[in-house]
Design a protein around this motif. Structure first.
Motif, PDB file in Angstrom:
ATOM      1  N   VAL A  37      60.704  51.876  18.785  1.00  0.00           N
ATOM      2  CA  VAL A  37      60.949  50.559  18.209  1.00  0.00           C
ATOM      3  C   VAL A  37      61.429  49.639  19.325  1.00  0.00           C
ATOM      4  N   HIS A  38      60.696  48.569  19.551  1.00  0.00           N
ATOM      5  CA  HIS A  38      61.025  47.609  20.603  1.00  0.00           C
ATOM      6  C   HIS A  38      61.621  46.348  19.979  1.00  0.00           C
ATOM      7  N   ALA A  39      62.796  45.964  20.440  1.00  0.00           N
ATOM      8  CA  ALA A  39      63.471  44.771  19.952  1.00  0.00           C
ATOM      9  C   ALA A  39      63.311  43.643  20.961  1.00  0.00           C
ATOM     10  N   ALA A  40      62.832  42.484  20.504  1.00  0.00           N
ATOM     11  CA  ALA A  40      62.613  41.333  21.382  1.00  0.00           C
ATOM     12  C   ALA A  40      63.722  40.310  21.182  1.00  0.00           C
ATOM     13  N   TRP A  41      64.476  40.051  22.249  1.00  0.00           N
ATOM     14  CA  TRP A  41      65.564  39.067  22.212  1.00  0.00           C
ATOM     15  C   TRP A  41      65.148  37.897  23.103  1.00  0.00           C
ATOM     16  N   THR A  42      64.841  36.755  22.513  1.00  0.00           N
ATOM     17  CA  THR A  42      64.470  35.595  23.308  1.00  0.00           C
ATOM     18  C   THR A  42      65.730  34.984  23.909  1.00  0.00           C
ATOM     19  N   VAL A  43      65.737  34.898  25.223  1.00  0.00           N
ATOM     20  CA  VAL A  43      66.899  34.365  25.928  1.00  0.00           C
ATOM     21  C   VAL A  43      66.812  32.840  25.921  1.00  0.00           C
ATOM     22  N   ASP A  44      67.612  32.214  25.085  1.00  0.00           N
ATOM     23  CA  ASP A  44      67.634  30.750  24.964  1.00  0.00           C
ATOM     24  C   ASP A  44      68.996  30.204  25.384  1.00  0.00           C
ATOM     25  N   GLY A  45      69.556  30.836  26.406  1.00  0.00           N
ATOM     26  CA  GLY A  45      70.912  30.480  26.813  1.00  0.00           C
ATOM     27  C   GLY A  45      71.942  31.447  26.266  1.00  0.00           C
ATOM     28  N   VAL A  46      71.489  32.326  25.359  1.00  0.00           N
ATOM     29  CA  VAL A  46      72.371  33.325  24.753  1.00  0.00           C
ATOM     30  C   VAL A  46      71.874  34.713  25.130  1.00  0.00           C
ATOM     31  N   GLU A  47      72.736  35.499  25.747  1.00  0.00           N
ATOM     32  CA  GLU A  47      72.381  36.850  26.174  1.00  0.00           C
ATOM     33  C   GLU A  47      72.891  37.880  25.156  1.00  0.00           C
ATOM     34  N   PRO A  48      72.173  38.997  24.992  1.00  0.00           N
ATOM     35  CA  PRO A  48      72.673  40.065  24.109  1.00  0.00           C
ATOM     36  C   PRO A  48      73.854  40.779  24.768  1.00  0.00           C
ATOM     37  N   LEU A  56      71.874  47.316  18.038  1.00  0.00           N
ATOM     38  CA  LEU A  56      70.419  47.431  17.933  1.00  0.00           C
ATOM     39  C   LEU A  56      69.987  48.888  18.091  1.00  0.00           C
ATOM     40  N   GLY A  57      70.634  49.615  19.021  1.00  0.00           N
ATOM     41  CA  GLY A  57      70.318  51.017  19.205  1.00  0.00           C
ATOM     42  C   GLY A  57      70.669  51.858  17.996  1.00  0.00           C
ATOM     43  N   ALA A  58      71.813  51.572  17.390  1.00  0.00           N
ATOM     44  CA  ALA A  58      72.230  52.313  16.195  1.00  0.00           C
ATOM     45  C   ALA A  58      71.279  52.075  15.033  1.00  0.00           C
ATOM     46  N   LEU A  59      70.645  50.902  15.014  1.00  0.00           N
ATOM     47  CA  LEU A  59      69.703  50.573  13.946  1.00  0.00           C
ATOM     48  C   LEU A  59      68.312  51.149  14.202  1.00  0.00           C
ATOM     49  N   GLY A  60      68.096  51.695  15.404  1.00  0.00           N
ATOM     50  CA  GLY A  60      66.827  52.361  15.668  1.00  0.00           C
ATOM     51  C   GLY A  60      66.031  51.843  16.840  1.00  0.00           C
ATOM     52  N   ALA A  61      66.500  50.786  17.495  1.00  0.00           N
ATOM     53  CA  ALA A  61      65.751  50.258  18.635  1.00  0.00           C
ATOM     54  C   ALA A  61      65.827  51.221  19.810  1.00  0.00           C
ATOM     55  N   THR A  62      64.672  51.559  20.355  1.00  0.00           N
ATOM     56  CA  THR A  62      64.623  52.424  21.539  1.00  0.00           C
ATOM     57  C   THR A  62      64.534  51.595  22.818  1.00  0.00           C
ATOM     58  N   HIS A  63      64.069  50.351  22.689  1.00  0.00           N
ATOM     59  CA  HIS A  63      63.962  49.437  23.825  1.00  0.00           C
ATOM     60  C   HIS A  63      64.441  48.058  23.387  1.00  0.00           C
ATOM     61  N   VAL A  64      65.148  47.376  24.275  1.00  0.00           N
ATOM     62  CA  VAL A  64      65.552  45.995  24.038  1.00  0.00           C
ATOM     63  C   VAL A  64      65.001  45.153  25.182  1.00  0.00           C
ATOM     64  N   HIS A  65      64.164  44.176  24.845  1.00  0.00           N
ATOM     65  CA  HIS A  65      63.524  43.330  25.843  1.00  0.00           C
ATOM     66  C   HIS A  65      64.169  41.942  25.854  1.00  0.00           C
ATOM     67  N   ARG A  66      64.706  41.575  26.996  1.00  0.00           N
ATOM     68  CA  ARG A  66      65.173  40.194  27.190  1.00  0.00           C
ATOM     69  C   ARG A  66      63.954  39.352  27.547  1.00  0.00           C
ATOM     70  N   VAL A  67      63.507  38.550  26.600  1.00  0.00           N
ATOM     71  CA  VAL A  67      62.299  37.760  26.811  1.00  0.00           C
ATOM     72  C   VAL A  67      62.702  36.425  27.434  1.00  0.00           C
ATOM     73  N   VAL A  68      62.355  36.249  28.701  1.00  0.00           N
ATOM     74  CA  VAL A  68      62.698  35.035  29.443  1.00  0.00           C
ATOM     75  C   VAL A  68      61.440  34.191  29.586  1.00  0.00           C
ATOM     76  N   ALA A 173      71.423  55.229  23.502  1.00  0.00           N
ATOM     77  CA  ALA A 173      71.418  53.826  23.911  1.00  0.00           C
ATOM     78  C   ALA A 173      69.987  53.390  24.235  1.00  0.00           C
ATOM     79  N   PRO A 174      69.588  52.210  23.786  1.00  0.00           N
ATOM     80  CA  PRO A 174      68.218  51.755  24.066  1.00  0.00           C
ATOM     81  C   PRO A 174      68.045  51.363  25.533  1.00  0.00           C
ATOM     82  N   GLN A 175      66.816  51.450  26.000  1.00  0.00           N
ATOM     83  CA  GLN A 175      66.494  50.982  27.346  1.00  0.00           C
ATOM     84  C   GLN A 175      66.454  49.454  27.331  1.00  0.00           C
TER      85      GLN A 175
END
Length: 327
Positions: A37-48, A56-68, A173-175
């Motif tokens: 499960v890949h989670a996409a976080w759009t970086v709009d001035g706010v970082e995860p 996000l990892g506890a909910l099942g995300a295996t990858h977290v992508h900072r989309v710049v 922990a997700p990548q």
């Protein structure tokens, strides 16, 4: 299905994950199996934050992508190109987004550019005979349909309160990685001039709240009892078109075919007659409670519980009793 699932993570300006995203990740975890499960976080001035990544990892995300993105990701054309790029990079066969006005506009553009099969306002999703099949209500909530996606890429916008969110104990922990996107000149043709944040009310967002208390014509403009009950039960405040047209409350609170569509677990209609255009925006609610002095009000036809009485007597008594039971 062996392809990964991509989830768009909507977040607040202070970096918190919006509640409906937890439902998406829970569903994605069930559908992806071992594909990830890949989670996409759009970086709009706010970082995860580290806490958010752990959530996000506890909910099942295996990858977290900072989309710049080199443009404003709040623009639908920019977001659509960013999602298309990340889908290609991850090889995901399914994209899940919260069914909001902004996201639905973005996935419509995504469908045009990728040929994806898109289902919006879905209230369920499963794999049937190797295909993603989404369920949704149509025709003002009077029909329940199943929509099978036959295209190689499925995009589903899920309504809030469709899935009970859950976490995985001891999830790794997700990548975390960065995905940079340079959008086309076509996506830059629109410029966002200004954004104005709504004043915080302290109540849940109307579109994603699990409890909604709605005021109609019967309030005669006095929403104090509606707001009191909403605060006692921890719900959002909504309104019918008449109430917003009269200026009793802002138009962003309007529920119906020409307003916000909601599907809370509990809907309480206070002085709401139940006109067809309003029912089209709330009929998918889990439990419907109606309070109206007119025993022939149409809303009683779909209500699970109905109270015939003066709302200015019934609602304060109900709020007082709930407050007492809560201690």
């Amino acid at each position: 299905m062996t392809a990964p699932v991509l989830v768009l993570v909507d977040h607040t300006v202070d970096g918190a994950v919006r509640a409906p995203v937890r439902e998406l990740l829970t569903l994605a975890r069930e559908l992806a199996g071992g594909a990830g499960v890949h989670a996409a976080w759009t970086v709009d001035g706010v970082e995860p934050s580290a806490e958010v990544v752990a959530e996000l990892g506890a909910l099942g995300a295996t990858h977290v992508h900072r989309v710049v993105v080199d443009a404003d990701p709040h623009l639908s054309a920019v977001l659509a190109e960013a999602l298309a790029s990340l889908l290609d990079a991850t090889g995901a066969g399914l994209l899940l987004v919260v069914s909001s006005f902004e996201n639905k506009e973005a996935v419509a553009r995504l469908a045009v550019s990728t040929g994806a099969g898109v289902v919006t306002d879905a209230d369920g999703l499963a794999v049937v005979d190797g295909r993603y099949v989404a369920s949704k209500t149509v025709f003002a909530g009077t029909w329940t349909t199943s929509c099978a996606v036959t295209a190689p890429l499925a995009v589903v916008a899920l309504k809030s309160n469709s899935v009970v969110p859950s976490t995985v104990a001891g999830a790794p922990a997700p990548q975390i990685g960065e995905h940079a996107v340079a959008v086309s000149e076509k996506a830059r043709r629109v410029t966002l001039v200004e954004r104005v944040e709504r004043p915080a009310s302290g109540r849940p967002d109307l579109g994603s709240a699990s409890v909604v208390v709605v005021g109609g014509r019967g309030t005669e403009g006095d929403f104090s009892v509606v707001e009191e009950l909403a605060d006692v039960v921890g719900g959002a405040v909504g309104a019918t078109r008449v109430a917003t047209d009269e200026g009793w409350i802002g138009h962003d609170a309007q529920i119906g075919q020409t307003g916000v569509t909601i599907a809370p677990r509990l809907y309480v209609g206070v002085g709401v007659s139940g006109a067809v255009h309003h029912r089209g925006g709330m009929q998918a609610s889990g439990t419907i409670v109606a309070i109206n002095s007119d025993p022939d009000a149409p809303i009683f036809e779909i209500a699970d519980f109905g109270v015939v009485g003066d709302l200015f007597t019934v609602v304060p008594q109900a709020a007082a009793e709930i407050r007492r039971l809560k201690g």
